[in-house]
Design an enzyme around this catalytic site. Sequence first.
Site, mmCIF file in Angstrom:
data_model
loop_
_atom_site.group_PDB
_atom_site.id
_atom_site.type_symbol
_atom_site.label_atom_id
_atom_site.label_comp_id
_atom_site.label_asym_id
_atom_site.label_seq_id
_atom_site.Cartn_x
_atom_site.Cartn_y
_atom_site.Cartn_z
ATOM 1 N N SER A 246 1.743 5.402 -1.705
ATOM 2 C CA SER A 246 1.553 6.025 -2.886
ATOM 3 C C SER A 246 2.757 5.504 -3.805
ATOM 4 C CB SER A 246 1.922 7.625 -2.717
ATOM 5 O OG SER A 246 3.201 7.655 -2.136
ATOM 6 N N GLY B 174 -0.312 4.274 6.152
ATOM 7 C CA GLY B 174 -1.758 4.061 5.786
ATOM 8 C C GLY B 174 -2.575 3.110 6.652
ATOM 9 N N ALA C 238 7.656 2.022 2.511
ATOM 10 C CA ALA C 238 7.914 1.673 3.981
ATOM 11 C C ALA C 238 8.131 3.300 4.295
ATOM 12 C CB ALA C 238 9.326 1.305 4.098
ATOM 13 N N GLU D 116 -0.144 -6.172 5.147
ATOM 14 C CA GLU D 116 1.117 -6.007 4.656
ATOM 15 C C GLU D 116 1.820 -7.072 5.290
ATOM 16 O OE1 GLU D 116 0.652 -1.217 3.769
ATOM 17 O OE2 GLU D 116 1.954 -1.825 5.326
ATOM 18 N N SER E 224 0.860 -1.143 0.052
ATOM 19 C CA SER E 224 -0.004 -0.029 -0.061
ATOM 20 C C SER E 224 0.834 1.362 -0.028
ATOM 21 C CB SER E 224 -0.843 0.023 1.050
ATOM 22 O OG SER E 224 -1.562 -1.206 1.231
HETATM 23 C C1 5RP Z 1 1.166 1.783 4.228
HETATM 24 C C2 5RP Z 1 2.600 1.674 4.325
HETATM 25 C C3 5RP Z 1 3.083 2.571 3.061
HETATM 26 O O1 5RP Z 1 4.014 1.609 2.109
HETATM 27 C C4 5RP Z 1 4.242 3.388 3.486
HETATM 28 O O2 5RP Z 1 3.551 4.472 4.343
HETATM 29 C C5 5RP Z 1 4.658 4.277 2.551
HETATM 30 O O3 5RP Z 1 3.670 5.049 1.921
HETATM 31 P P1 5RP Z 1 4.421 5.893 0.533
HETATM 32 O O4 5RP Z 1 4.899 4.919 -0.424
HETATM 33 O O5 5RP Z 1 3.158 6.784 0.406
HETATM 34 O O6 5RP Z 1 5.579 6.796 1.211
HETATM 35 O O7 5RP Z 1 3.083 0.904 4.997
HETATM 36 O O8 5RP Z 1 0.455 1.293 5.383
#
Ligand code: 5RP
Length: 233
Positions: free
Chosen positions: A46, A115, A101, A121, A44
Amino acid sequence: MKWNYNIIDNLDWGKNITRLEEKEKVANAIAAMVKNGECLGIGSGSTSYLALMKIAERVKKENLQIRAITTSLEITMACGRLEIPTAGLETGRPDWTFDGADEIDPNFSLIKGRGGAMFKEKLLINSSPKTFIIADRSKMVSRLGMNFPVPVEVFPQALSYVAHALKMELNPREIKLRMAEGKDGPLITENGNLVLDVWFDFIPNHAEKTIKHITGVIESGLFIGYNVEILNP
Ligand code: 5RP
């Protein structure tokens, strides 16, 4: 049969994506690795979302047949819009997985879960023979907990007990109930639970197991010593 008005057709990420250029670089690297016939585990956030967009471009251009196992509604809906079929972990297993991450330390231990999807995950990463973590440079830290709290998903009735036990066992600096955006009151996860954001000055190696042993904890966003490969831009 198709819906007359398909609400997911117009969905995009919906927020501003920070460090877009760096994230697109790792997204392209992931898309280049996909082979016809594979079942992909998709995390999950972006960066994962951008990687899925790049994969969809290849799927369309090269007529690839792939399936996805997702960790959140946002990615499931994106797959629906992109016409990438999804499967469940109950019956499917990914050939490999990619995910983002929030923090990565020098030993490749991680904090995830900004997220709120850390339970699925972790389940997906544990189910997958190989996982790539895709992250921009801002995610690299000298110690976990510098920029992000450790999110802990909690069964609602266990909220106060879990907060008390966390304080007793790990003495964190601060514990906050994550509040929702776009809804009054606390954030509710896709599993119907609450999230405690736990800020630490120091995270001992046993913290992941200690947190998991507290009754009422579904899962935490700590990934200590997992067998993952980091892809940076
Ligand atoms: C969601 C996550 C995402 O992988 C993490 O927050 C990174 O997010 P982004 O790619 O938007 O920086 O663990 O639960």
